[in-house]
Motif scaffolding. Structure first.
Motif, short mmCIF file in Angstrom:
data_model
loop_
_atom_site.label_atom_id
_atom_site.label_comp_id
_atom_site.label_asym_id
_atom_site.label_seq_id
_atom_site.Cartn_x
_atom_site.Cartn_y
_atom_site.Cartn_z
N THR A 54 9.02 -11.92 6.54
CA THR A 54 9.00 -10.70 5.94
C THR A 54 8.48 -9.55 6.97
O THR A 54 7.23 -10.03 7.37
N GLY A 55 8.64 -8.38 6.76
CA GLY A 55 7.72 -7.40 7.20
C GLY A 55 8.10 -6.99 8.68
O GLY A 55 7.50 -6.08 9.37
N PHE A 56 9.20 -7.54 9.58
CA PHE A 56 9.39 -7.26 10.58
C PHE A 56 10.29 -5.85 10.91
O PHE A 56 10.44 -5.22 11.91
N MET A 106 -4.56 -14.60 8.20
CA MET A 106 -4.21 -14.10 6.99
C MET A 106 -4.76 -12.35 6.67
O MET A 106 -4.22 -11.32 6.43
N LEU A 107 -5.92 -12.23 7.19
CA LEU A 107 -6.64 -10.84 7.11
C LEU A 107 -5.80 -10.13 8.25
O LEU A 107 -5.57 -8.67 7.95
N PHE A 108 -5.55 -10.57 9.29
CA PHE A 108 -4.88 -9.63 10.44
C PHE A 108 -3.50 -9.38 9.91
O PHE A 108 -2.85 -8.20 10.01
N CYS A 109 -2.82 -10.39 9.26
CA CYS A 109 -1.53 -10.01 8.58
C CYS A 109 -1.49 -8.87 7.80
O CYS A 109 -0.64 -7.96 7.59
N GLY A 110 -2.51 -9.06 6.66
CA GLY A 110 -2.50 -7.98 5.64
C GLY A 110 -2.91 -6.53 6.21
O GLY A 110 -2.45 -5.59 5.74
N LEU A 111 -3.60 -6.68 7.16
CA LEU A 111 -4.03 -5.25 7.88
C LEU A 111 -2.82 -4.73 8.51
O LEU A 111 -2.33 -3.35 8.13
N ALA A 112 -1.81 -5.52 9.04
CA ALA A 112 -0.61 -4.90 9.85
C ALA A 112 0.12 -4.66 8.46
O ALA A 112 1.08 -3.47 8.85
N ASN A 113 0.57 -5.38 7.47
CA ASN A 113 1.12 -5.09 6.54
C ASN A 113 0.79 -3.76 5.84
O ASN A 113 1.76 -2.84 5.66
N MET A 114 -0.29 -3.49 5.79
CA MET A 114 -0.72 -2.06 5.08
C MET A 114 -0.39 -0.88 5.97
O MET A 114 -0.01 0.21 5.58
N THR A 115 -0.53 -1.10 7.42
CA THR A 115 -0.13 -0.19 8.47
C THR A 115 1.22 0.15 8.02
O THR A 115 1.56 1.32 8.16
N SER A 116 2.18 -0.72 8.14
CA SER A 116 3.47 -0.38 8.04
C SER A 116 3.78 0.15 6.62
O SER A 116 4.69 1.02 6.64
N ASN A 117 3.28 -0.26 5.51
CA ASN A 117 3.38 0.16 4.29
C ASN A 117 3.09 1.58 4.16
O ASN A 117 3.68 2.45 3.54
N THR A 118 1.88 1.88 4.82
CA THR A 118 1.65 3.67 4.58
C THR A 118 2.32 4.46 5.43
O THR A 118 2.69 5.52 5.20
N ARG A 119 3.07 3.89 6.70
CA ARG A 119 4.05 4.55 7.46
C ARG A 119 5.58 4.79 6.57
O ARG A 119 6.02 5.95 6.59
N GLN A 120 5.56 4.07 6.13
CA GLN A 120 6.98 3.96 4.84
C GLN A 120 6.44 5.14 3.93
O GLN A 120 7.48 6.20 3.66
N ILE A 121 5.57 4.91 3.45
CA ILE A 121 5.18 6.13 2.22
C ILE A 121 4.88 7.37 2.90
O ILE A 121 5.35 8.41 2.46
N PHE A 122 4.23 7.69 4.18
CA PHE A 122 4.34 8.88 4.88
C PHE A 122 5.38 9.33 5.06
O PHE A 122 5.78 10.75 4.78
N ALA A 123 6.63 8.85 5.35
CA ALA A 123 7.84 9.09 5.87
C ALA A 123 8.67 9.59 4.38
O ALA A 123 9.44 10.63 4.44
N PHE A 124 8.53 8.76 3.63
CA PHE A 124 9.16 9.10 2.25
C PHE A 124 8.92 10.18 1.57
O PHE A 124 9.51 10.94 0.96
N SER A 125 7.53 10.41 1.59
CA SER A 125 6.97 11.51 0.98
C SER A 125 7.22 12.89 1.83
O SER A 125 7.20 13.95 1.22
N ARG A 126 7.20 12.56 3.22
CA ARG A 126 7.79 13.87 4.02
C ARG A 126 9.10 14.57 3.58
O ARG A 126 9.04 15.68 3.72
N ASP A 127 9.97 13.81 3.07
CA ASP A 127 11.32 14.16 2.48
C ASP A 127 10.97 14.51 1.10
O ASP A 127 12.08 14.69 0.46
#
Length: 484
Positions: free
Chosen positions: A222-224, A304-325
């Protein structure tokens, strides 16, 4: 795409690949769910399920890559759903965005929870009087999420650097783990052990138990869509984003199979290891001894810590874009960008807060991890499936980007959508029997609550003002508004 640029375009092709490869994170995915797989199907499902699900995920990734090439924006899935729909564009975009949001939050939460579990396992190995509790797992998870939010608050160059480091951490870590499991033990299982079957889920139907075991591989892959979400920060995104998606899946499939085989053949006492608090940790201890097991466990925790960091980065970009609209409560907050770091700082902290809320049931539920994983898998894959389905409905009207599947696009997309529907239904079902308040799979409730809120909000006000992705004007008008 109709947006003025707010995010700096600093991600190279390798950086774009690195974020999806880090989120998939074979070490984190396999070690965190290996114990569940030992009970739900055993080696037969762990190995052959890995191969089968990997192939299905490649179909999903290829279809997503084709769409990413056509619509390379941070909005990714919800943006493309709005553009690909013939009618009701706002509704398609709305629900895709909310599914993507809850799936992303589930991924961030599950990875942090897994890291907390393994950190406690390491502490217990180091200090034998340490007591592992569910409450401490939740507390450590919260600390991890807050630290990852702090890291994501700083510049995108820092995140790109950490993702580059994580790729090498995963490659080198995997090689070290496999070599140790291959060379050090004086005993390995026979070749035929890969066909060994176990069903300790509590359900009498072996086929059902085996199907549940597919969650191990599905959770790992997941997360690709991270490569898709980072499009606006990637150079030559119409080519590099889809390549990042496909390379991350393909490399993870091959390397992950090697790691899975190494762990399976290192098993000594199946019943004792499967029933331990952390089965893969017990396998390492039995096969390699306490000292080496501790060293390898540090590699796993780092992954696992690296994975969580990248997960959060992707998560925030989705929130940013969804909120932009304007599609989230308090949108004007979540799509704002720090003038100093050029990162969506407020979206980072929203992602962290939502992830912490999702892990709170772990305070009392011993099936919390698999439930959070199900939220992640089902939410994300349904969000993946919507734009692929809409692309199939368009048929020859779909305007592809420079990276495309040509005449095979429809066939690949059909296989992808079929797998997404089947797997989503499966992972919403009970995973342990008997079903009690502490073993109940609360994934359907978590997803249902989010979709209920989205539905009520949609019919109350959103359908009147949200018509899908916003266009700020013609390319020349948008260029005049460019903020970088």
């Amino acid at each position: 795409m109709g947006y003025p640029r707010k995010l700096t375009r600093r991600f190279r092709a390798f950086d774009n690949f690195a974020i999806s490869f880090t989120i998939i994170n074979i070490i984190a995915g396999i070690f965190s769910s290996f114990g569940f797989g030992m009970a739900a199907g055993g080696p037969r499902i762990l190995i052959f399920g890995w191969i089968g699900v990997s192939i299905m995920v490649l179909f999903v990734g290829a279809s997503m890559g084709e769409i990413a090439s056509a619509y390379p924006t941070s909005g990714a899935l919800y943006f493309s759903a709005g553009k690909l729909a013939k009618r009701h564009r706002g509704a398609w975009s709305w629900y895709t965005g909310w599914l993507n949001f809850v799936g992303q939050v589930g991924g961030t939460a599950a990875t942090g929870y897994a890291a907390a579990t393994f950190i406690q396992a390491f502490i217990a190995m180091q200090w034998t009087d340490y007591e592992v509790t569910a409450q401490r797992t939740v507390g450590i998870t919260a600390v991890i999420l807050l630290l990852q939010a702090l890291a994501n608050t700083y510049t995108v160059q820092l995140i790109a650097l950490l993702n580059r480091i994580s790729v090498w951490w995963l490659f080198i870590g995997m090689v070290v783990i496999v070599i140790c499991l291959t060379v050090i033990p004086d005993h390995h299982q026979s070749v035929s052990f890969v066909t060994h079957f176990e069903n300790n889920t509590g359900f009498s139907n072996g086929i059902y138990g085996a199907m549940l075991g597919l969650l191990v591989t599905s959770w790992t892959f997941t997360g690709f869509d991270g490569s898709f979400h980072m499009s606006e920060e990637t150079v030559q995104a119409t080519v590099n984003a889809p390549k990042g998606i496909m390379r991350s899946i393909a490399y993870s499939a091959g390397i992950g199979l090697i790691l899975m085989l190494a762990l399976v053949y290192a098993i000594r006492d199946y019943a004792a290891e499967a029933s331990s608090a952390a089965p893969p940790v017990q396998i390492l201890i039995d096969a390699l001894g306490m000292g080496t097991a501790k060293l390898l466990l540090l590699i796993v925790i780092g992954a696992m810590l690296f994975c969580g960091l990248a997960n959060m980065t992707s998560n925030t970009r989705q929130i940013f874009a969804f909120s932009r609209d304007g599609a989230m409560p308090g949108s004007r907050w979540w799509h704002s960008v720090s003038p100093r770091t050029r990162t969506p700082v407020k979206a980072v902290w929203l992602a962290a807060a939502c992830s912490i809320i999702l892990v709170l049931p772990g305070w009392w539920s011993h099936t919390a991890f698999t439930a959070i994983v199900s939220v992640n898998v089902v939410g994300l894959f349904l969000a993946y499936g919507v734009p692929i389905f809409l692309r199939l409905r368009l048929g020859d009207e779909f305007e592809s980007g420079p990276w495309n599947l040509g005449r095979y696009g429809k066939v690949v997309g059909t296989v992808a959508v079929t797998w997404i529907v089947l797997s989503s239904v499966l992972f919403m079902l009970p995973q342990v029997s008997p079903i009690t308040t502490t073993s109940f799979n609360y994934a359907p409730i978590a997803l249902g609550v989010v979709l209920l809120i989205a539905t009520v909000w949609w019919f109350a006000t959103a359908r009147k003002r949200f018509q899908g992705p916003v266009s700020y004007g013609r390319p020349d008008e948008v260029a005049a508004m460019d903020l970088i």
